[in-house]
Design an enzyme around this catalytic site. Structure first.
Site, PDB file in Angstrom:
ATOM      1  N   GLU A 178      -4.191  10.017  18.220  1.00  0.00           N
ATOM      2  CA  GLU A 178      -4.662  11.408  18.275  1.00  0.00           C
ATOM      3  C   GLU A 178      -5.753  11.640  17.232  1.00  0.00           C
ATOM      4  OE1 GLU A 178      -1.458  10.515  18.236  1.00  0.00           O
ATOM      5  OE2 GLU A 178      -0.870  11.070  20.262  1.00  0.00           O
ATOM      6  N   GLN A 208       0.868  -1.200   0.000  1.00  0.00           N
ATOM      7  CA  GLN A 208       0.000   0.000   0.000  1.00  0.00           C
ATOM      8  C   GLN A 208       0.895   1.237   0.000  1.00  0.00           C
ATOM      9  OE1 GLN A 208      -1.891   0.513   3.768  1.00  0.00           O
ATOM     10  NE2 GLN A 208      -3.354   2.035   3.070  1.00  0.00           N
ATOM     11  N   SER A 228       1.412   6.591   2.374  1.00  0.00           N
ATOM     12  CA  SER A 228       2.124   7.574   3.207  1.00  0.00           C
ATOM     13  C   SER A 228       3.398   8.089   2.543  1.00  0.00           C
ATOM     14  CB  SER A 228       2.514   6.944   4.550  1.00  0.00           C
ATOM     15  OG  SER A 228       1.382   6.412   5.169  1.00  0.00           O
ATOM     16  N   GLU A 273      -9.288  -0.777   5.814  1.00  0.00           N
ATOM     17  CA  GLU A 273      -8.161  -0.863   6.757  1.00  0.00           C
ATOM     18  C   GLU A 273      -8.669  -0.664   8.185  1.00  0.00           C
ATOM     19  OE1 GLU A 273      -5.008   2.212   6.543  1.00  0.00           O
ATOM     20  OE2 GLU A 273      -3.608   0.536   6.708  1.00  0.00           O
TER      21      GLU A 273
HETATM   22  C1  FAD Z   1       3.647  -0.475  11.560  1.00  0.00           C
HETATM   23  C2  FAD Z   1       3.233   0.519  10.511  1.00  0.00           C
HETATM   24  C3  FAD Z   1       2.936   0.093   9.226  1.00  0.00           C
HETATM   25  C4  FAD Z   1       2.563   1.006   8.252  1.00  0.00           C
HETATM   26  N1  FAD Z   1       2.341   0.544   6.976  1.00  0.00           N
HETATM   27  C5  FAD Z   1       2.004   1.425   6.003  1.00  0.00           C
HETATM   28  C6  FAD Z   1       1.828   0.970   4.653  1.00  0.00           C
HETATM   29  O1  FAD Z   1       1.952  -0.217   4.353  1.00  0.00           O
HETATM   30  N2  FAD Z   1       1.530   1.884   3.714  1.00  0.00           N
HETATM   31  C7  FAD Z   1       1.369   3.205   4.002  1.00  0.00           C
HETATM   32  O2  FAD Z   1       1.068   3.970   3.097  1.00  0.00           O
HETATM   33  N3  FAD Z   1       1.582   3.682   5.253  1.00  0.00           N
HETATM   34  C8  FAD Z   1       1.896   2.811   6.252  1.00  0.00           C
HETATM   35  N4  FAD Z   1       2.108   3.276   7.542  1.00  0.00           N
HETATM   36  C9  FAD Z   1       2.087   4.705   7.795  1.00  0.00           C
HETATM   37  C10 FAD Z   1       0.926   5.206   8.642  1.00  0.00           C
HETATM   38  O3  FAD Z   1      -0.265   5.241   7.899  1.00  0.00           O
HETATM   39  C11 FAD Z   1       1.309   6.589   9.167  1.00  0.00           C
HETATM   40  O4  FAD Z   1       2.442   6.414  10.006  1.00  0.00           O
HETATM   41  C12 FAD Z   1       0.218   7.279   9.944  1.00  0.00           C
HETATM   42  O5  FAD Z   1      -0.847   7.619   9.091  1.00  0.00           O
HETATM   43  C13 FAD Z   1       0.716   8.537  10.671  1.00  0.00           C
HETATM   44  O6  FAD Z   1       1.362   9.376   9.776  1.00  0.00           O
HETATM   45  P1  FAD Z   1       2.847   9.930  10.052  1.00  0.00           P
HETATM   46  O7  FAD Z   1       3.702   8.782  10.480  1.00  0.00           O
HETATM   47  O8  FAD Z   1       3.247  10.716   8.868  1.00  0.00           O
HETATM   48  O9  FAD Z   1       2.690  10.861  11.309  1.00  0.00           O
HETATM   49  P2  FAD Z   1       2.147  12.380  11.302  1.00  0.00           P
HETATM   50  O10 FAD Z   1       0.859  12.433  10.555  1.00  0.00           O
HETATM   51  O11 FAD Z   1       3.243  13.282  10.856  1.00  0.00           O
HETATM   52  O12 FAD Z   1       1.852  12.605  12.826  1.00  0.00           O
HETATM   53  C14 FAD Z   1       2.883  12.904  13.774  1.00  0.00           C
HETATM   54  C15 FAD Z   1       2.223  13.099  15.135  1.00  0.00           C
HETATM   55  O13 FAD Z   1       1.325  14.222  15.078  1.00  0.00           O
HETATM   56  C16 FAD Z   1       0.014  13.836  15.448  1.00  0.00           C
HETATM   57  N5  FAD Z   1      -0.976  14.542  14.634  1.00  0.00           N
HETATM   58  C17 FAD Z   1      -0.978  14.692  13.278  1.00  0.00           C
HETATM   59  N6  FAD Z   1      -2.065  15.378  12.881  1.00  0.00           N
HETATM   60  C18 FAD Z   1      -2.782  15.661  13.998  1.00  0.00           C
HETATM   61  C19 FAD Z   1      -4.010  16.341  14.239  1.00  0.00           C
HETATM   62  N7  FAD Z   1      -4.735  16.848  13.239  1.00  0.00           N
HETATM   63  N8  FAD Z   1      -4.456  16.432  15.527  1.00  0.00           N
HETATM   64  C20 FAD Z   1      -3.731  15.888  16.559  1.00  0.00           C
HETATM   65  N9  FAD Z   1      -2.548  15.242  16.387  1.00  0.00           N
HETATM   66  C21 FAD Z   1      -2.078  15.130  15.129  1.00  0.00           C
HETATM   67  C22 FAD Z   1      -0.042  12.345  15.158  1.00  0.00           C
HETATM   68  O14 FAD Z   1      -1.042  11.691  15.935  1.00  0.00           O
HETATM   69  C23 FAD Z   1       1.357  11.903  15.545  1.00  0.00           C
HETATM   70  O15 FAD Z   1       1.468  11.723  16.933  1.00  0.00           O
HETATM   71  C24 FAD Z   1       2.488   2.380   8.557  1.00  0.00           C
HETATM   72  C25 FAD Z   1       2.780   2.817   9.850  1.00  0.00           C
HETATM   73  C26 FAD Z   1       3.155   1.909  10.825  1.00  0.00           C
HETATM   74  C27 FAD Z   1       3.486   2.412  12.201  1.00  0.00           C
END
Ligand code: FAD
Length: 396
Positions: free
Chosen positions: A380, A132, A135, A250
């Protein structure tokens, strides 16, 4: 809420349990000491793929998929029973999981007849495994901010950009990719979904290793990658709607895990571990914490059942989805934290010892549990959903 299973459902359970007992190779079973939803090496991946093929030949893959696409066309309850039995048998996560739960249903919902004919049949037997690609470094919670660019060149697109956290891309054959096709449109309206062959020239998959040492996900780079127009999934610039289908599936498959077995193991650990010359279990404060975990797990079970009841009644998904996701993943973190408190320094040694023979299990719990509070929508974000849509709190 009716807690009884019908005779047909009991028969389904018995048949699947019996089939697993007769066919699941014991050395493929998860020992719960690691967190390898993605296989830890190619050999394990290929063995799991062969297992998926065996299951498929016996009709046990995609039980709820429509019959016309090779599934059994079974109902939601059969899926629940399937998951309970599969988890109880400690069978490995199928390598085709991403395709079975997310990509396949998205292609069924949005694909042309030609795309369905081409891409659906290899999914169930695991002949083609999918990743997928949503991100990006600056697009996670705010997914619509994605910047990977696809430029229209007549009969094909040229893709440039980067994805991150792409689970299992080191083994996958194909990737469901979200790209920006109209940079001038409002951000939700300039996105498209592409079906991309990961062997295409210009794609580089680089490993990202978890704190447990496990290679679960990757960075995926795209440099002048040519993708035929025929691989556009859904209408041009309507990729946000396509991705909503994927994310809905999902969220449905997230947060459903039961913690009961883990808590039982933690309690037996507390009975073995010494605290000031007595088993930790004798400490009323520790006992209180362990019992609270068991209460939380029980409450979670009933929330899950409420969510199922809603689905059975054909009602739209309610707040239970977000509540399940937050409480399930955070309960996992609390279990890890209590294990850490019980074991002290032993918890950070990923090797069995005379005192803690199952140390790797607790090391992995402690270190890996937090990832579930991030994947499939962070805690969050789930709290925002609960606050705004359930409690009716103002946005700012
Ligand atoms: C084990 C694992 C597997 C994954 N596998 C996939 C995959 O196969 N394909 C894929 O595309 N993605 C994958 N992901 C990615 C996942 O979808 C993202 O990590 C997730 O959506 C969070 O995005 P980010 O890591 O960019 O964090 P960010 O969005 O940058 O967030 C950083 C912090 O800010 C907080 N935050 C952000 N926006 C807000 C808001 N509006 N209000 C309050 N708090 C906020 C978040 O909660 C977090 O604590 C995976 C992640 C993990 C951990």
């Amino acid at each position: 809420m009716d807690f009884e299973y019908s005779p047909e459902q009991e028969a389904f359970r018995k048949e699947f349990r019996g089939w697993l007992a007769a066919n699941l190779p014991p050395d493929l079973c998860l020992d719960d000491a690691s967190d390898d939803r993605v296989a830890s090496d190619r050999e394990t991946f290929e063995r799991r793929r062969a297992w998926q093929k065996t299951m498929h030949a016996a009709g046990w893959v995609g039980v709820t998929w429509p019959k016309e696409y090779g599934g059994r066309g079974a109902g939601l309850m059969e899926r629940v029973i399937w998951e309970e039995e599969y988890q109880a048998a400690r069978a490995p996560v199928l390598p085709g999981n991403m395709a079975l739960n997310l990509v396949g249903p998205t292609i069924i919902a949005w694909g042309s007849d030609e795309q369905k004919r081409r891409f659906i049949p290899p999914i169930l037997p695991g002949d083609e495994v999918w990743a997928q690609g949503f991100s990006e470094p600056n697009a996670g919670s705010d997914l619509a901010n994605l910047q990977t660019r696809a430029v229209d060149r007549g009969d094909h697109f040229v893709v440039n950009g980067q994805k991150v956290w792409t689970s299992g891309a080191q083994y996958a054959h194909w990737i469901l990719l979200l790209v920006r096709t109209d940079p001038d449109a409002p951000k939700h309206r300039g996105i498209s979904a592409l079906l991309v062959d990961l062997k295409t020239k210009g794609i580089t998959v680089r490993p990202l290793v978890l704190a447990t040492g496990h290679h679960h996900f990757n960075e995926v780079f795209f440099e002048d990658v040519i993708v035929p127009k025929a691989n556009l999934l859904g209408p041009l610039n309507q990729g946000w709607k396509v991705s909503t289908t994927t994310l809905m599936h999902e969220r449905h498959s997230a947060g459903g895990r039961s913690h009961t077995a883990q808590i039982a193991r933690l309690i037996s650990l507390a009975k073995r571990v010494d605290r000031g010359g007595r088993p930790a279990w004798d400490d009323p404060v520790m006992r209180q914490r362990l019992v609270q975990l068991a209460i939380d797990a029980e409450a979670l079970k009933y929330t899950r059942l409420r969510s199922l009841t809603r689905q059975f009644r054909g009602e739209p998904p309610g707040p239970e989805g977000s509540i399940l996701k937050v409480s399930g993943s955070e309960l996992g973190v609390r279990i890890g934290d209590v294990a850490g408190e019980l074991l002290g320094m032993h918890a950070i040694v990923n090797e069995g010892s005379a005192m803690v023979p199952d140390a790797p299990r607790w090391f992995n719990r402690l270190v890996a549990a937090r990832q579930y509070t991030i994947s499939a929508g962070t805690s969050e974000i789930q709290r925002n959903i609960i606050g705004e849509r359930v409690l009716g709190l103002p946005k700012d």
